[in-house]
Design an enzyme around this catalytic site. Structure first.
Site, PDB file in Angstrom:
ATOM      1  N   GLY A 311       0.819  -1.217   0.000  1.00  0.00           N
ATOM      2  CA  GLY A 311       0.000   0.000   0.000  1.00  0.00           C
ATOM      3  C   GLY A 311       0.845   1.255   0.000  1.00  0.00           C
ATOM      4  N   VAL A 312       0.162   2.379   0.192  1.00  0.00           N
ATOM      5  CA  VAL A 312       0.863   3.661   0.137  1.00  0.00           C
ATOM      6  C   VAL A 312       1.361   4.050   1.529  1.00  0.00           C
ATOM      7  CG1 VAL A 312      -0.399   4.511  -1.844  1.00  0.00           C
ATOM      8  CG2 VAL A 312      -1.313   4.918   0.448  1.00  0.00           C
ATOM      9  N   GLY A 313       2.309   4.964   1.546  1.00  0.00           N
ATOM     10  CA  GLY A 313       2.773   5.511   2.825  1.00  0.00           C
ATOM     11  C   GLY A 313       4.184   5.086   3.157  1.00  0.00           C
ATOM     12  N   ASN A 314       4.733   5.764   4.158  1.00  0.00           N
ATOM     13  CA  ASN A 314       6.123   5.535   4.541  1.00  0.00           C
ATOM     14  C   ASN A 314       6.328   4.118   5.081  1.00  0.00           C
ATOM     15  OD1 ASN A 314       7.017   8.137   3.908  1.00  0.00           O
ATOM     16  ND2 ASN A 314       6.094   8.912   5.800  1.00  0.00           N
ATOM     17  N   GLU A 337      -0.479  -1.852  -7.011  1.00  0.00           N
ATOM     18  CA  GLU A 337      -1.184  -0.727  -7.629  1.00  0.00           C
ATOM     19  C   GLU A 337      -0.189   0.343  -8.078  1.00  0.00           C
ATOM     20  OE1 GLU A 337      -4.804   0.769  -5.497  1.00  0.00           O
ATOM     21  OE2 GLU A 337      -3.443   2.437  -5.145  1.00  0.00           O
ATOM     22  N   ASN A 427      -7.136  10.337   3.453  1.00  0.00           N
ATOM     23  CA  ASN A 427      -7.015  10.197   1.998  1.00  0.00           C
ATOM     24  C   ASN A 427      -8.247   9.498   1.432  1.00  0.00           C
ATOM     25  OD1 ASN A 427      -4.352  11.314   1.960  1.00  0.00           O
ATOM     26  ND2 ASN A 427      -3.572   9.337   2.663  1.00  0.00           N
ATOM     27  N   GLY A 431      -7.035   1.474  -2.977  1.00  0.00           N
ATOM     28  CA  GLY A 431      -7.136   0.103  -3.477  1.00  0.00           C
ATOM     29  C   GLY A 431      -7.065  -0.928  -2.367  1.00  0.00           C
TER      30      GLY A 431
HETATM   31  N1  COA Z   1      -5.898   8.862  14.714  1.00  0.00           N
HETATM   32  C1  COA Z   1      -5.617  10.105  14.279  1.00  0.00           C
HETATM   33  N2  COA Z   1      -4.534  10.423  13.538  1.00  0.00           N
HETATM   34  C2  COA Z   1      -3.685   9.421  13.257  1.00  0.00           C
HETATM   35  C3  COA Z   1      -3.892   8.113  13.676  1.00  0.00           C
HETATM   36  C4  COA Z   1      -5.071   7.836  14.435  1.00  0.00           C
HETATM   37  N3  COA Z   1      -5.349   6.613  14.851  1.00  0.00           N
HETATM   38  N4  COA Z   1      -2.897   7.346  13.222  1.00  0.00           N
HETATM   39  C5  COA Z   1      -2.063   8.151  12.536  1.00  0.00           C
HETATM   40  N5  COA Z   1      -2.543   9.406  12.557  1.00  0.00           N
HETATM   41  C6  COA Z   1      -1.981  10.573  11.905  1.00  0.00           C
HETATM   42  C7  COA Z   1      -0.466  10.626  11.950  1.00  0.00           C
HETATM   43  O1  COA Z   1      -0.010  11.189  13.181  1.00  0.00           O
HETATM   44  C8  COA Z   1      -0.168  11.513  10.759  1.00  0.00           C
HETATM   45  O2  COA Z   1      -0.481  12.854  11.069  1.00  0.00           O
HETATM   46  P1  COA Z   1       0.389  14.074  10.496  1.00  0.00           P
HETATM   47  O3  COA Z   1       0.195  14.036   9.010  1.00  0.00           O
HETATM   48  O4  COA Z   1      -0.216  15.275  11.154  1.00  0.00           O
HETATM   49  O5  COA Z   1       1.793  13.785  10.927  1.00  0.00           O
HETATM   50  C9  COA Z   1      -1.204  11.044   9.724  1.00  0.00           C
HETATM   51  O6  COA Z   1      -2.280  10.468  10.502  1.00  0.00           O
HETATM   52  C10 COA Z   1      -0.682  10.005   8.749  1.00  0.00           C
HETATM   53  O7  COA Z   1       0.034   9.043   9.445  1.00  0.00           O
HETATM   54  P2  COA Z   1       1.402   8.393   8.890  1.00  0.00           P
HETATM   55  O8  COA Z   1       1.910   7.462   9.939  1.00  0.00           O
HETATM   56  O9  COA Z   1       2.313   9.448   8.379  1.00  0.00           O
HETATM   57  O10 COA Z   1       0.783   7.593   7.704  1.00  0.00           O
HETATM   58  P3  COA Z   1       1.314   6.850   6.436  1.00  0.00           P
HETATM   59  O11 COA Z   1       2.113   7.731   5.535  1.00  0.00           O
HETATM   60  O12 COA Z   1       1.917   5.553   6.814  1.00  0.00           O
HETATM   61  O13 COA Z   1      -0.127   6.575   5.747  1.00  0.00           O
HETATM   62  C11 COA Z   1      -2.476   6.030   5.774  1.00  0.00           C
HETATM   63  C12 COA Z   1      -1.107   5.892   6.459  1.00  0.00           C
HETATM   64  C13 COA Z   1      -3.439   5.055   6.438  1.00  0.00           C
HETATM   65  C14 COA Z   1      -2.985   7.458   5.906  1.00  0.00           C
HETATM   66  C15 COA Z   1      -2.276   5.680   4.256  1.00  0.00           C
HETATM   67  O14 COA Z   1      -1.677   4.426   4.135  1.00  0.00           O
HETATM   68  C16 COA Z   1      -3.608   5.657   3.512  1.00  0.00           C
HETATM   69  O15 COA Z   1      -4.120   6.694   3.100  1.00  0.00           O
HETATM   70  N6  COA Z   1      -4.192   4.445   3.315  1.00  0.00           N
HETATM   71  C17 COA Z   1      -5.467   4.271   2.645  1.00  0.00           C
HETATM   72  C18 COA Z   1      -5.349   3.983   1.178  1.00  0.00           C
HETATM   73  C19 COA Z   1      -4.576   2.741   0.872  1.00  0.00           C
HETATM   74  O16 COA Z   1      -4.416   1.838   1.675  1.00  0.00           O
HETATM   75  N7  COA Z   1      -4.055   2.689  -0.330  1.00  0.00           N
HETATM   76  C20 COA Z   1      -3.212   1.610  -0.804  1.00  0.00           C
HETATM   77  C21 COA Z   1      -3.986   0.594  -1.486  1.00  0.00           C
HETATM   78  S1  COA Z   1      -3.148  -0.142  -2.826  1.00  0.00           S
END
Ligand code: COA
Length: 548
Positions: A311-314, A337, A427, A431
């Site tokens: 998936g997406v993200g760090n 994806e 976001n 997918g």
């Molecule tokens: N409640 C509130 N905020 C939360 C939280 C929670 N339980 N968990 C994390 N956060 C916050 C983080 O502190 C961070 O905030 P900031 O931007 O102010 O620093 C933000 O949410 C994002 O967290 P981060 O750890 O940087 O996320 P990430 O880069 O690993 O991405 C998702 C995580 C879930 C947001 C991202 O994977 C996503 O959008 N997923 C949905 C779509 C998907 O899965 N696509 C792939 C399919 S092929």
């Protein structure tokens, strides 16, 4: 000297007036076809030293703006920042500002393949030019507008998009704006760094504008495999039996009569680099790798492994890199994806044998490595329309191991990846749904706490569910991994609390279970959102908890 290539007559000619188009080191070449020989009033477009005599009008800003009206549905190319239209969104943003200053309305309905570059989800949003958006977004500005109910947002599974649009569920597409390296006079469109839903936009939009991007290599077409699934009910099986099976063509098709013209750009995709791997993601990766090796040992994963989706993200990017660098994980394939940064090095090192995706979402240096070494990468990467890259049937057929990221999970394995408090979108589902529901193994990862420990990622009940307990099999935090397969609800809760929850939150969660009234899935409806309510009221889920 005369070359014949399919429908083109290709001739080498010397045109002094056009010499400014020639790039150093390239022979001056003019391409034109029968139409353009007749229609001499054509525009030459220079692509890598090749002058294309094409029949499409080059559109200026006024002409573009005359084509897109307030309230129109505009479908832009792009899946993530990759392959996104750039010039037209910028023109629309400036236009919206000017029109709004005159007190007149200008807001459009915006479709893209998934999220879009800053041109759309930030710049166009900032000028209040978006009234409706689907199927996914990734910009801070647009997110805020959606959460203030200023923009209507349809957050949906990405493999559904093409069929939803083709079936007319979203109404008609007034204008499609698609980035390409080339459009031929007979309507073959060679896309750039993403396929996404662009073939559908070209097929369904009333009018089409092509953004010719001179920055991108023409060899990108060697990655494309474009096939449009016919409408139901007479569909044949999609014959993708391995991640690299090709079933289509290197171009998408448009009816040339719909193409109102082209605009040109010379800009790279604005892809941001991931933050470097940290201790948290390394721990998560270690748990995932140990689990996968145990599965292999137990004979539930074959020696050559199953293809991965990430998936997406760090966190997902870091886990992928760690998988690739682990000596005991054999070289593997991906059916995913997004082709992301970490995958370029893995492929060069022979650890990633091949990958199917719908976009090349990589920073410009990595993209250059791919296009400069296309003889190597061209046979190892396939870019498909998103309804095929994310197709449930193919994911199930290939036995994909899906690895996605959660914001939070509940003690029974329901996962929220998109809506903080169940109300505020981050976001979207993206997918993750189609991969999780149909994979051989579905894994969700997240750090156990966020915001310095004020937020627990393990909660009694998630206020929004993107992927539910019926599809989620494995959950992982830096604390540990819970394998939920074959466990009843109480067993799942005990496992998740004892292995994934941060120790500081375990007493609360255990108390919650112990004091919830019975039932198959015990819950106390008076307390299930206590952590979330505390967070809203005090800024921390457990206000008395010292920092963790
Ligand atoms: N409640 C509130 N905020 C939360 C939280 C929670 N339980 N968990 C994390 N956060 C916050 C983080 O502190 C961070 O905030 P900031 O931007 O102010 O620093 C933000 O949410 C994002 O967290 P981060 O750890 O940087 O996320 P990430 O880069 O690993 O991405 C998702 C995580 C879930 C947001 C991202 O994977 C996503 O959008 N997923 C949905 C779509 C998907 O899965 N696509 C792939 C399919 S092929």
């Amino acid at each position: 000297m005369i070359f014949l290539r399919a429908e083109f007559f290709v001739m080498t000619v010397m045109i002094p007036a056009a010499s400014c188009f020639f790039k150093k080191g390239h022979e001056p070449v003019v391409l034109f076809n029968r139409d353009s020989m007749i229609n001499i009033c054509v525009n030459p477009i220079c692509q890598n030293g090749i002058i294309m005599m094409n029949k499409y009008e080059i559109l200026d800003k006024d002409r573009v703006l005359s084509l897109i009206k307030n309230g129109d549905t505009v479908a832009f190319s792009g899946f993530s920042p990759a392959g996104g239209a750039k010039v037209v969104p910028r023109m629309l943003a400036e236009h919206a500002s000017a029109v709004h200053r005159q007190g007149k309305p200008f807001r459009i309905r915006v479709l893209t393949g998934a999220s879009a570059g800053d041109y759309i989800d930030n710049d166009l949003a900032k000028t209040n030019a978006i009234q409706w958006r689907a199927p996914y977004q990734g910009g801070r500005e647009l997110r805020d507008q959606i959460n203030r109910q200023e923009v209507q947002y349809v957050d949906m599974h990405l493999s559904h998009l093409a069929q939803t649009v083709s079936a007319g569920f979203f109404g008609k597409i007034d204008v499609g704006v698609v980035e390409a390296t080339e459009i031929t006079p007979d309507g073959r469109v060679y896309l750039t760094t993403s396929i996404g839903a662009s073939p559908t936009w070209l097929a369904c939009a009333d009018k089409v504008i092509i953004e010719i991007n001179h920055h991108h290599s023409h060899r990108l077409r060697e990655l494309a495999d474009i096939f449009i699934i016919p409408p139901p009910p007479r569909r044949s099986p999609i014959n993708v039996h391995t991640p690299l099976t090709r079933i289509g063509w290197p171009y998408a098709q448009v009816d040339p009569k719909k193409v109102v013209g082209i605009v040109e750009n010379d800009e790279p995709d604005q892809v941001a680099a991931f933050s470097s791997e940290d201790a948290m993601s390394r721990k998560i990766a270690d748990h995932v790798i140990r689990f996968l090796l145990e599965e292999k040992q137990a004979g539930r994963i074959p020696e050559q492994f199953f293809p991965f989706q990430a998936g997406v993200g760090n966190t997902a990017n870091a886990v992928l890199a760690a998988l690739g660098n682990h000596p005991e994980i054999p070289p593997f394939y991906m059916y995913s994806e997004v082709f992301q940064d970490a995958m370029v090095d893995l492929m060069s090192d022979g650890k990633l044998l091949g990958a199917s995706a719908t976009s090349l979402t990589v920073v410009p240096e990595k993209l250059a490595r791919i296009t400069d070494n296309m003889d190597f990468f061209g046979s190892r990467i396939v870019l498909r329309p998103q309804e095929i890259s994310n197709h449930p049937g193919i994911i199930r057929r290939l036995g994909v191991i899906a690895m996605n990221t959660a914001l939070e999970m509940d003690i029974y394995g329901n996962v929220n990846s998109s809506h903080v408090f169940g109300t505020h979108v981050v976001n979207g589902v993206g997918g993750s749904g189609e991969f999780t529901r149909n994979s051989h193994l579905s894994i969700f990862m997240t750090p156990s706490v966020a915001k310095g420990g004020k937020i627990s990622a393990v909660v009694p009940m998630t206020p929004h569910v993107d992927n539910n307990e019926h599809s989620v099999q494995i959950v992982v935090t830096e604390q540990g991994l819970a394998d939920l397969r074959g466990l009843g609800p109480i067993e799942r809760a005990e496992k998740i609390i004892s292995t994934c929850a941060h120790p500081a939150y375990r007493p609360f969660l255990t108390d919650y279970i112990n004091n919830s009234p019975g039932g198959h899935i015990p819950h106390d409806l008076n307390r299930c959102y206590e952590l979330h309510r505390n967070l809203m009221e005090t800024g921390a889920m457990l206000p008395d908890l010292p920092g963790v």
